[in-house]
Scaffold this active site. Structure first.
Site, short mmCIF file in Angstrom:
data_model
loop_
_atom_site.label_atom_id
_atom_site.label_comp_id
_atom_site.label_asym_id
_atom_site.label_seq_id
_atom_site.Cartn_x
_atom_site.Cartn_y
_atom_site.Cartn_z
N LYS A 13 -3.22 3.36 -20.61
CA LYS A 13 -4.21 2.32 -20.93
C LYS A 13 -3.53 0.97 -21.21
O LYS A 13 -3.97 -0.06 -20.70
CB LYS A 13 -5.05 2.71 -22.17
CG LYS A 13 -5.80 4.02 -22.02
CD LYS A 13 -6.72 4.29 -23.19
CE LYS A 13 -6.03 4.52 -24.52
NZ LYS A 13 -5.23 5.76 -24.58
N ARG A 88 -13.06 5.47 -30.29
CA ARG A 88 -12.44 6.80 -30.22
C ARG A 88 -13.37 7.88 -30.78
O ARG A 88 -12.98 9.04 -30.82
CB ARG A 88 -11.15 6.79 -31.04
CG ARG A 88 -9.88 6.66 -30.21
CD ARG A 88 -8.74 6.71 -31.18
NE ARG A 88 -7.45 7.03 -30.72
CZ ARG A 88 -6.52 6.14 -30.35
NH1 ARG A 88 -6.80 4.87 -30.25
NH2 ARG A 88 -5.31 6.54 -30.05
N ARG A 127 8.79 8.08 -23.43
CA ARG A 127 8.67 6.62 -23.44
C ARG A 127 9.53 5.97 -24.52
O ARG A 127 9.76 4.76 -24.49
CB ARG A 127 7.22 6.15 -23.48
CG ARG A 127 6.46 6.35 -24.77
CD ARG A 127 4.99 5.96 -24.60
NE ARG A 127 4.23 6.28 -25.79
CZ ARG A 127 2.90 6.21 -25.88
NH1 ARG A 127 2.19 5.85 -24.83
NH2 ARG A 127 2.27 6.50 -27.00
N ARG A 131 7.95 5.67 -32.11
CA ARG A 131 6.78 5.76 -32.98
C ARG A 131 6.81 7.05 -33.78
O ARG A 131 7.15 8.10 -33.26
CB ARG A 131 5.49 5.71 -32.13
CG ARG A 131 5.09 4.30 -31.76
CD ARG A 131 3.96 4.27 -30.77
NE ARG A 131 2.78 5.03 -31.16
CZ ARG A 131 1.61 4.95 -30.53
NH1 ARG A 131 1.48 4.14 -29.50
NH2 ARG A 131 0.59 5.68 -30.93
N ARG A 142 -2.64 14.79 -31.65
CA ARG A 142 -3.40 13.65 -31.11
C ARG A 142 -4.20 14.07 -29.86
O ARG A 142 -5.32 13.61 -29.67
CB ARG A 142 -2.44 12.48 -30.79
CG ARG A 142 -1.98 11.76 -32.06
CD ARG A 142 -0.69 10.99 -31.86
NE ARG A 142 -0.81 9.94 -30.86
CZ ARG A 142 0.23 9.44 -30.18
NH1 ARG A 142 1.46 9.91 -30.39
NH2 ARG A 142 0.05 8.47 -29.32
#
Ligand code: AMP
Length: 184
Positions: A13, A88, A127, A131, A142
């Protein structure tokens, strides 16, 4: 144009939002980025949501909707925007629609990026953004939350007739072209 870019964590996204920003001259609004900014600056909101983001859970609807409403009321969003990571939950989507309706506005399109779970896990773990919520256990949580709380949002936008689904596996460029073909 008000566009919702929809999809699970790792669907691309953010990457696609950046390309859409340029093409349509409207700004991306990422709720995750807003929260991470507050955490970094140790604001009152940042202190309140830090443990929630670190755990991979969702920030309460009232808090998120207020953040988005505040943000989109700014001058820089007056020509439209791309929502990345919001809504969400169906409740967030409905509350936001109520806010927009009061301002004679509406979401024009919701584009959903479809990517299989194994691919999502692989993308997020590789990636390397450092985080706190990018560990295998938290990504799994998640993805579970996405299935349960977030995926029903697609049904909501289908019922209002503005949802289109796009294959989110392929080159960034091809996916971008598919998104654009839905918008023109
Ligand atoms: P993201 O960068 O979109 O993956 O968001 C990172 C985290 O921010 C999520 O795991 C949630 O804790 C929080 N967050 C971002 N957007 C929302 C939202 N619309 N509703 C609830 N929590 C959110």
């Amino acid at each position: 144009m008000i566009l919702v870019l929809f999809g699970p964590p790792g669907a691309g996204k953010g990457t696609q939002a950046k390309l859409l920003e340029e093409k349509f001259a409207i700004k991306q609004l990422s709720t995750g980025d807003i929260f991470r900014g507050h955490i970094k600056n140790q604001t009152e909101l940042g202190i309140k949501v830090k443990s929630i983001l670190d755990s991979g859970n969702l920030v309460p609807d009232e808090v998120v909707v207020e953040v988005v409403v505040d943000a989109v009321s700014k001058e820089e969003y007056k020509n439209g925007y791309i929502l990345d990571g919001f809504p969400r939950t169906v409740n967030q989507a409905k509350q936001f629609d109520t806010f927009l309706a009061k301002n004679n506005s509406k979401v024009n399109a919701c584009i959903g990026l479809e990517v299989p779970n194994e691919e999502l896990m692989k993308r997020i773990l590789s990636r390397g953004q450092g985080r706190a919520d990018d560990t295998p256990e938290k990504v799994a949580l998640r993805l579970q939350i996405y299935e349960k709380e977030t995926s029903p949002v697609m049904g909501y936008y289908k019922s209002t007739g503005i949802f289109s689904s796009i294959n989110g596996v392929g080159t960034v460029d091809d996916i971008f072209k598919s998104i654009c073909s839905e918008l023109i």
